[in-house]
Design a protein around this motif. Structure first.
Motif, PDB file in Angstrom:
ATOM      1  N   GLU A   1       0.860  -1.200   0.000  1.00  0.00           N
ATOM      2  CA  GLU A   1       0.000   0.000   0.000  1.00  0.00           C
ATOM      3  C   GLU A   1       0.889   1.241   0.000  1.00  0.00           C
ATOM      4  O   GLU A   1       1.816   1.333   0.814  1.00  0.00           O
TER       5      GLU A   1
ATOM      6  N   LEU B   1       1.571   4.980   0.892  1.00  0.00           N
ATOM      7  CA  LEU B   1       1.076   5.971   1.848  1.00  0.00           C
ATOM      8  C   LEU B   1       1.921   7.226   1.774  1.00  0.00           C
ATOM      9  O   LEU B   1       3.144   7.144   1.664  1.00  0.00           O
ATOM     10  N   THR B   2       1.268   8.384   1.858  1.00  0.00           N
ATOM     11  CA  THR B   2       2.003   9.639   1.951  1.00  0.00           C
ATOM     12  C   THR B   2       1.735  10.244   3.322  1.00  0.00           C
ATOM     13  O   THR B   2       0.584  10.472   3.691  1.00  0.00           O
ATOM     14  N   LEU B   3       2.811  10.472   4.070  1.00  0.00           N
ATOM     15  CA  LEU B   3       2.699  11.037   5.412  1.00  0.00           C
ATOM     16  C   LEU B   3       3.306  12.428   5.406  1.00  0.00           C
ATOM     17  O   LEU B   3       4.356  12.646   4.801  1.00  0.00           O
TER      18      LEU B   3
ATOM     19  N   SER C   1       2.978  16.696   4.666  1.00  0.00           N
ATOM     20  CA  SER C   1       2.451  17.480   3.549  1.00  0.00           C
ATOM     21  C   SER C   1       3.536  18.450   3.099  1.00  0.00           C
ATOM     22  O   SER C   1       4.625  18.465   3.662  1.00  0.00           O
TER      23      SER C   1
ATOM     24  N   SER D   1       0.304  18.334   9.058  1.00  0.00           N
ATOM     25  CA  SER D   1      -0.676  17.568   8.288  1.00  0.00           C
ATOM     26  C   SER D   1      -1.784  17.108   9.226  1.00  0.00           C
ATOM     27  O   SER D   1      -1.597  17.083  10.446  1.00  0.00           O
TER      28      SER D   1
ATOM     29  N   ASP E   1       0.640  12.465  14.006  1.00  0.00           N
ATOM     30  CA  ASP E   1       1.933  12.804  13.420  1.00  0.00           C
ATOM     31  C   ASP E   1       2.712  11.518  13.118  1.00  0.00           C
ATOM     32  O   ASP E   1       3.715  11.210  13.764  1.00  0.00           O
ATOM     33  N   LEU E   2       2.239  10.804  12.123  1.00  0.00           N
ATOM     34  CA  LEU E   2       2.891   9.538  11.762  1.00  0.00           C
ATOM     35  C   LEU E   2       4.229   9.772  11.080  1.00  0.00           C
ATOM     36  O   LEU E   2       5.095   8.896  11.064  1.00  0.00           O
ATOM     37  N   LEU E   3       4.405  10.986  10.549  1.00  0.00           N
ATOM     38  CA  LEU E   3       5.699  11.330   9.965  1.00  0.00           C
ATOM     39  C   LEU E   3       6.796  11.261  11.035  1.00  0.00           C
ATOM     40  O   LEU E   3       7.905  10.799  10.766  1.00  0.00           O
TER      41      LEU E   3
ATOM     42  N   VAL F   1       6.785   9.321  13.567  1.00  0.00           N
ATOM     43  CA  VAL F   1       7.004   7.908  13.906  1.00  0.00           C
ATOM     44  C   VAL F   1       7.881   7.222  12.855  1.00  0.00           C
ATOM     45  O   VAL F   1       8.700   6.363  13.180  1.00  0.00           O
TER      46      VAL F   1
ATOM     47  N   LEU G   1       8.734  -0.154   9.655  1.00  0.00           N
ATOM     48  CA  LEU G   1       7.326   0.179   9.420  1.00  0.00           C
ATOM     49  C   LEU G   1       6.947   0.253   7.941  1.00  0.00           C
ATOM     50  O   LEU G   1       5.774   0.117   7.598  1.00  0.00           O
TER      51      LEU G   1
ATOM     52  N   VAL H   1       0.825  -2.327  13.851  1.00  0.00           N
ATOM     53  CA  VAL H   1      -0.108  -1.475  13.102  1.00  0.00           C
ATOM     54  C   VAL H   1       0.307  -1.419  11.634  1.00  0.00           C
ATOM     55  O   VAL H   1      -0.518  -1.440  10.733  1.00  0.00           O
ATOM     56  N   PHE H   2       1.621  -1.337  11.411  1.00  0.00           N
ATOM     57  CA  PHE H   2       2.144  -1.212  10.044  1.00  0.00           C
ATOM     58  C   PHE H   2       2.458  -2.576   9.433  1.00  0.00           C
ATOM     59  O   PHE H   2       2.394  -2.746   8.229  1.00  0.00           O
TER      60      PHE H   2
END
Lengths: 355, 465
Positions: free
Chosen positions: B156, B158-160, B162, B167, B171-173, B175, B183, B425-426
């Motif tokens: 998949e 994903l863009t984390l 912006s 964003s 704040d997954l960026l 992580v 991840l 989670v990932f």
């Protein structure tokens, strides 16, 4: 004088009890930013008794405080040592607490140069949705041990953990500060912001509200030299201007209509939306007050420009506040929420993206 | 590639004490190819280790024998430099220094500068949340990355983050930065560019004791200064580097502090004068000031070459990476000296004093049986000490496989469980870079059995082995 009171055991006990019973908790501090976060569901759990500066060492540039500590008191302690919070957080009321400041993750006009709340966070103690007390990060500048859970807490609105203590990097207060103003259109202001933002001036603010305002800070010689380079007029009450932008007491924010916040690349043009504009963060944060542009138009325009929009203060409280995330990202958010709070007891529904 | 001779170049990263031949190595050229590899691995439950330039120092990119080594070396294009928005969009295999070189014509640069910046890649920098000399003033990688596009193990995209400064949502960026490849596989990074400083000047201050130098460092920060670089070297390192690069260092000093200011000329002038006064007030034997760019570079030449310089005076060295509160500097360095004597291995110290990030270099000879193990044991003692004084087991090199045991010192079972649930989670199947960064509870229990600290047993809820 800040009361030194550790209420961790009570807060963790309440979370554990709620977890066992599956009853949601509505965590709150002083309530100064409820308009932004929403109110959530469940039984109220206050952090206001959990107060005190746990650790502050000016030569380390680090402060650790309990979540219920008043933000104003923390800023006063820092000021006594000639230091400050680099992200210049808005209070939005006298009740602002340390926990709420981090949980909401809002930053003032200094943000592009001083970093945001998440940039300052070094470590935290939290209670997760299982009622466990956990420590992440620490009190040192560089720490890459384990996943960066501490920064994840900034802006999560308490939905991933009840914040007990947060450690942040603080900054020295600049020796000198001055503000310069220029009469110009928004287009011209943006051109100047791009130009001046790219040449290494000692900037700590660039905003346009019909006039362009530049704030410079640093050693006196540097500020004077920079001021000579850029020219402009000196306003009568610069502090009132920057405080007004930070606290939204500036007259722009008191008008009719919905108030939208757009977070964007600083140089993009987003003139297609109708309404009144105020530009902050050197172009990276734009405020739109409108009774004309609807949510779909605002969300689409922000997305097309490489950023995002959020309804900050709405005339209609039931209006959609955020654009939906892409399905894969939304699913990831839900799984992150479940990893910290499997039963869903912490501020249920507050982070709309995770709902 | 699957032939042993083809796989040999991938058998380790820069922590060469550990080597593993992967099952196969793949070098995809497109995002779709990476996606296909990940989907296949996911469906067949095959582990995947992503690799950039392999300059990591903690075994974070060490292959697993039954797994795929996914090299991102061919993702080496700078896709866009946008001077107006002060950002660059790059592929993960772009070298750190190449970004600044591409931004230079616009008067911009990328601030984080790990010592390996000439070779290390931005994808690896994000994975390790790399630091460098500039961190105190300009932050780590996490502070300078706007957006990351990655592929999950399920393929998949994903863009984390912006192109703005924040964003929506979590704040997954943050992580992803420092997640050590556990991840997702990074396929594109947007970094923030800063205006190149108009000027930079450096002070070189010599001290007759480490303690005095440590107090001077605290004094500089306490005076409200935020240097672009604030570094320290001890006598052993000083002498080794002087013999190597002939930078003109005062080799009789017990410690040298390098303090650099950058920015507008007037700002640098004011701050240098203030820093010079602070260093002198803290008992500096002498304070030299770089008169021009050539001399500034000369001051830094020794610091930048400290590791290879120490490499010349011992057959092998083992580099540790712990961070401590600055005020404990003298105490920790004193204790490292005692441990050095106790283990019979010399230790040189060169470090980012401004942010308390120590890099003790343990000198040893791998050809002497048992000496590597003794060096590693000494390293673990030093990292345990870092945690005891309120610091951490890694400031910038990452945990990898190297610091799994010290992680058990820093974190308890509940924190480690939370890390594992975040990983799940990932990557629920645990296929991305398995066995790195976050120790299992069983490992900590076993480690705790032999390292009972203060009479307290770690992970008491687990059965002993």
């Amino acid at each position: 004088m800040i009361r030194d009171n550790d209420d961790s055991a009570n807060l963790a006990g309440r979370a554990l009890e709620a977890c066992v019973r599956g009853e949601p908790l509505r965590i709150h501090g002083g309530g100064s930013k409820t308009f932004y976060s929403g109110t959530g569901e469940g039984r109220a759990l206050s952090t206001l008794a959990h107060t005190g500066i746990v650790h502050y060492e000016p030569t380390e540039l680090v402060l650790t405080a309990r979540s219920g500590t008043p933000l104003a008191a923390i800023e006063a302690v820092l000021a006594e040592s000639g230091q400050m919070l680099g992200f210049e957080p808005p209070h939005f009321g006298s009740g602002a607490t340390w926990g709420g400041t981090v949980a909401c993750g809002l930053s003032g006009p200094r943000r592009p140069w001083g970093g945001g709340v998440r940039d300052a966070v070094l470590g935290c103690r939290i209670v997760n949705g299982r009622g466990e007390v956990l420590s992440f990060g620490g009190q040192v500048m560089k720490n890459v041990a384990g996943f960066d859970v501490s920064r994840l807490m900034a802006g999560a609105l308490g939905t991933l953990g009840l914040l007990l203590e947060i450690s942040v990097k603080v900054l020295p207060r600049p020796e000198c500060e001055t503000t310069l103003c220029f009469d110009c259109s928004s287009v011209e202001a943006q051109e100047r912001m791009i130009r001046w933002g790219g040449v290494g001036l000692p900037l700590t603010g660039m905003a346009w509200d019909g006039r362009l305002h530049l704030r410079l800070a640093g050693p006196a010689q540097a500020v004077l030299a920079a001021a000579r380079r850029v020219g402009g007029d000196r306003p009568v009450a610069p502090e009132a201007l920057w405080n007004g932008l930070r606290e939204q007491t500036h007259h722009f924010f008191s008008g009719e209509g919905d108030l939208w916040r757009l977070s964007l690349p600083p140089a993009v043009d987003i003139g297609s939306l109708s309404g009144d504009w105020l530009i902050d963060w050197g172009g990276a944060q734009r405020w739109l007050r409108t009774a004309v542009s609807g949510p779909d138009a605002v969300f689409a325009a922000a997305r097309a420009a490489g950023g995002h929009a959020r309804l900050f203060r709405g005339a209609n409280s039931t209006a959609t506040r955020c654009a939906p995330l892409a399905p894969a990202l939304a699913a990831l958010h839900r799984r992150v929420k479940a990893a910290f709070d499997p039963v869903g007891i912490l501020n249920r529904g507050l982070c709309q993206e995770a709902s | 590639m699957s032939a042993p001779e083809d796989l040999r170049p991938f058998e380790c990263d820069a922590l060469s004490a550990y080597t593993v031949l992967p099952w196969i190595a793949v070098l995809p050229e497109t995002v779709e190819q990476v996606r296909a590899v990940l989907r296949l691995c996911h469906s067949q439950k095959v582990p995947v280790v992503a690799r950039g330039a392999g300059t990591g120092l903690s075994g974070g990119a060490l292959p697993v024998a039954e797994g795929v080594l996914l090299s991102l070396a061919k993702f080496n294009r700078i896709l866009e430099v946008d001077p107006a928005n002060r950002l660059a969009r790059v592929q993960p295999g772009v070298r750190n220094l190449a970004i600044s070189e591409a931004a230079a014509p616009f008067g911009l640069y990328y601030a984080p500068d790990p010592s390996s910046q000439v070779a290390c890649t931005i994808g690896g920098n994000v994975a390790e949340n790399s630091g460098g000399v500039h961190c105190l003033k300009y932050g780590l990688t996490v502070h300078n990355v706007l957006q990351v596009t990655l592929l999950t193990i399920e393929g998949e995209l994903l863009t984390l983050g912006s192109l703005g400064l924040d964003s929506p949502g979590y704040d997954l960026l943050a992580v992803i930065n420092g997640s050590e490849g556990l991840l997702g596989v990074i396929v594109e990074v947007v970094v923030k560019l800063l205006p190149a400083p108009e000027t930079a000047r450096t002070l070189l201050a010599a001290f007759d004791s480490i303690e005095a130098a440590g107090k001077a460092v605290a004094g500089v920060i306490g005076a409200g200064l935020l240097p672009a670089g604030l570094e320290m070297m001890d006598k052993l390192t000083l002498r080794a580097t002087e013999e190597f690069v002939h930078a003109g260092y005062p080799v009789d000093a017990a410690a040298v502090v390098l303090c650099e200011m950058d920015g507008m000329a007037e700002q640098v002038e004011a701050e240098i004068a203030q820093a010079r006064a602070v260093l002198a007030a803290h008992g500096a034997l002498e304070v030299r000031e770089s008169r021009d760019e050539a001399e500034r570079r000369k001051f830094w030449a020794g610091r930048k070459a400290a590791f290879p310089a120490v490499g010349r005076i011992a057959p092998d060295y083992y580099c540790i990476d712990g961070t401590i509160p600055r005020k404990r500097l003298a105490e920790v360095l004193g204790r490292i000296g005692e441990l050095s004597e106790q283990f019979g291995l010399a230790v040189g110290n060169v470090f980012h004093a401004g942010d308390g990030n120590l890099h003790p270099l343990i000198l040893y000879d791998a050809s002497h049986p048992g000496e590597l193990e003794r060096a590693e044991a000494l390293g673990e003692e030093i990292l345990t000490l870092c945690v005891e004084v309120g610091g951490t087991v890694t400031g910038e090199h990452g945990v990898g496989i190297e610091k799994l045991n010290p992680m058990c010192v820093q974190f308890g079972a509940p924190e480690l469980r939370q890390f594992h649930s975040l990983k799940a989670v990932f990557d629920a199947g645990g296929l991305l870079n398995p066995g790195k960064a976050v120790p299992t509870l069983a490992r900590c229990a076993e480690f705790g059995r032999v390292h009972v600290h203060g009479g307290r047993l770690r992970c008491p809820e687990l059965e002993r082995f």
